[in-house]
Design a protein around this motif. Sequence first.
Motif, short mmCIF file in Angstrom:
data_model
loop_
_atom_site.label_atom_id
_atom_site.label_comp_id
_atom_site.label_asym_id
_atom_site.label_seq_id
_atom_site.Cartn_x
_atom_site.Cartn_y
_atom_site.Cartn_z
N VAL A 8 -2.43 61.82 68.46
CA VAL A 8 -2.70 60.55 67.80
C VAL A 8 -1.82 60.41 66.55
O VAL A 8 -1.27 59.34 66.28
CB VAL A 8 -4.20 60.43 67.44
N GLY A 9 -1.66 61.51 65.81
CA GLY A 9 -0.80 61.47 64.63
C GLY A 9 0.64 61.17 64.97
O GLY A 9 1.30 60.39 64.28
N VAL A 10 1.13 61.76 66.04
CA VAL A 10 2.51 61.49 66.46
C VAL A 10 2.65 60.04 66.90
O VAL A 10 3.62 59.37 66.56
CB VAL A 10 2.94 62.46 67.59
N ILE A 11 1.64 59.55 67.62
CA ILE A 11 1.71 58.15 68.06
C ILE A 11 1.69 57.22 66.85
O ILE A 11 2.48 56.28 66.75
CB ILE A 11 0.55 57.83 69.02
N ILE A 12 0.80 57.50 65.89
CA ILE A 12 0.73 56.66 64.69
C ILE A 12 2.00 56.81 63.87
O ILE A 12 2.58 55.82 63.40
CB ILE A 12 -0.52 57.02 63.86
N LEU A 13 2.46 58.05 63.70
CA LEU A 13 3.67 58.28 62.91
C LEU A 13 4.89 57.64 63.57
O LEU A 13 5.70 57.00 62.91
CB LEU A 13 3.90 59.78 62.70
N GLU A 14 5.00 57.81 64.88
CA GLU A 14 6.11 57.19 65.59
C GLU A 14 6.03 55.66 65.50
O GLU A 14 7.03 54.99 65.31
CB GLU A 14 6.13 57.63 67.06
N GLY A 15 4.83 55.13 65.65
CA GLY A 15 4.66 53.69 65.51
C GLY A 15 5.03 53.21 64.13
O GLY A 15 5.69 52.18 63.97
N LEU A 16 4.63 53.97 63.12
CA LEU A 16 4.97 53.61 61.75
C LEU A 16 6.47 53.70 61.52
O LEU A 16 7.08 52.78 60.94
CB LEU A 16 4.23 54.52 60.77
N VAL A 17 7.07 54.79 61.98
CA VAL A 17 8.52 54.96 61.79
C VAL A 17 9.30 53.89 62.54
O VAL A 17 10.24 53.29 62.01
CB VAL A 17 8.95 56.38 62.24
N ILE A 18 8.88 53.60 63.77
CA ILE A 18 9.58 52.58 64.55
C ILE A 18 9.38 51.20 63.92
O ILE A 18 10.31 50.39 63.87
CB ILE A 18 9.11 52.62 66.02
N SER A 19 8.17 50.93 63.42
CA SER A 19 7.93 49.63 62.79
C SER A 19 8.75 49.46 61.52
O SER A 19 9.40 48.43 61.33
CB SER A 19 6.45 49.48 62.45
N VAL A 20 8.73 50.48 60.66
CA VAL A 20 9.50 50.39 59.41
C VAL A 20 10.99 50.33 59.72
O VAL A 20 11.73 49.54 59.13
CB VAL A 20 9.15 51.57 58.49
N GLY A 21 11.43 51.16 60.66
CA GLY A 21 12.84 51.13 61.04
C GLY A 21 13.26 49.81 61.65
O GLY A 21 14.34 49.29 61.37
N GLY A 22 12.40 49.25 62.49
CA GLY A 22 12.71 47.96 63.10
C GLY A 22 12.77 46.84 62.08
O GLY A 22 13.67 45.99 62.13
N LEU A 23 11.82 46.84 61.14
CA LEU A 23 11.86 45.81 60.10
C LEU A 23 13.08 45.98 59.20
O LEU A 23 13.70 45.00 58.80
CB LEU A 23 10.58 45.86 59.27
#
Length: 128
Positions: A49-64
């Motif tokens: 779950v942490g990897v999914i949340i962290l990956e989602g956060l990293v991908i979201s911040v990187g995408g923005l």
Amino acid sequence: MAFTKSPVGQYLDRHPFLALALLVFIVTSAVPVGFFLLLVILTTLVALVGVIILEGLVISVGGLSLLCILCGLGFVSLAMSGMMMASYIIASSLVNCRFSPRPLTQQNPNGDCQLAMKAADFKGLYQE
């Protein structure tokens, strides 16, 4: 019982104290082994779950960030192409005005190229 027919079962039938010690060891070790397996499963789930949340956060911040950078680059490229186009138009009109094939007598002494060209065009129309 099928267990008593095996060599280990026959050995434990002949040694009841060892069988009781093994039974007590298995029963008492079930709780720590269970806690260890529960810890492993929970750690795996939390890590997943942490990897999914962290990956989602990293991908979201990187995408923005990428979106902001690309929008800025688009604006800069539009501004630069507009300035380059305006510079080209100004430079070409100045070069055409300065080095036009018309005689120097028809140029305006004030240096206003557009008015001189219009005046020269009108003179050519009236002389015909």
